[in-house]
Design an enzyme around this catalytic site. Structure first.
Site, short mmCIF file in Angstrom:
data_model
loop_
_atom_site.label_atom_id
_atom_site.label_comp_id
_atom_site.label_asym_id
_atom_site.label_seq_id
_atom_site.Cartn_x
_atom_site.Cartn_y
_atom_site.Cartn_z
CG ASN A 87 5.62 26.21 42.36
OD1 ASN A 87 6.09 25.59 43.31
ND2 ASN A 87 5.76 27.51 42.23
CG HIS A 98 5.57 28.57 29.38
ND1 HIS A 98 5.36 28.96 28.08
CD2 HIS A 98 6.87 28.19 29.45
CE1 HIS A 98 6.48 28.82 27.39
NE2 HIS A 98 7.41 28.35 28.21
CG HIS A 100 7.64 28.80 35.51
ND1 HIS A 100 6.35 28.38 35.26
CD2 HIS A 100 7.61 29.38 36.73
CE1 HIS A 100 5.57 28.71 36.28
NE2 HIS A 100 6.31 29.30 37.20
CG HIS A 102 10.01 30.11 40.77
ND1 HIS A 102 9.46 31.38 40.80
CD2 HIS A 102 9.02 29.27 40.37
CE1 HIS A 102 8.20 31.30 40.44
NE2 HIS A 102 7.90 30.04 40.17
#
Length: 114
Positions: A87, A98, A100, A102
């Site tokens: 996202n 930060h 990332h 999923h």
């Protein structure tokens, strides 16, 4: 980034259930999973989002994806299928600033974007 929750997890200031770590990446279980397997994969280098990456970060991003595929195999979701989601920005649903990914799987996922 002293106020970044993921940086605090990397620095072990906040506990997490780590499933993978090397010199560049940390992966840990999401505290609010949306599926039986829901792991966050983050670079140890703080970048707010994909928009902050430079050409020098190409190897790091590739490494994040390779780690994701290895974890999918280790966690038993590689054959049945999984989702790897990023996202980016407020309208993209990014909550933690930060970079990332999923890794989500372990059940049939709906067609909607999570």
């Amino acid at each position: 980034m002293s106020d970044c929750i993921f940086c605090k997890i990397i620095n072990r200031e906040i506990p997490s259930e780590v499933v993978y770590e090397d010199e560049r990446v940390l992966a840990f279980k999401d505290i609010n999973p949306v599926a039986p397997v829901h792991v966050l994969i983050i670079p140890k280098k703080h970048s707010e989002s994909l928009n902050d990456l430079n050409p020098e970060d190409e190897a790091l991003v590739g490494h994040l994806v390779i780690v994701a595929t290895q974890l999918a195999e280790e966690l038993g979701i590689a054959d049945s299928g999984y989702r790897l989601v990023n996202n980016c920005g407020d309208d993209g649903g990014q909550v933690v600033k930060h970079l990332h990914f999923h890794l989500i799987g372990g059940k049939r996922l709906g067609i909607h974007i999570c």
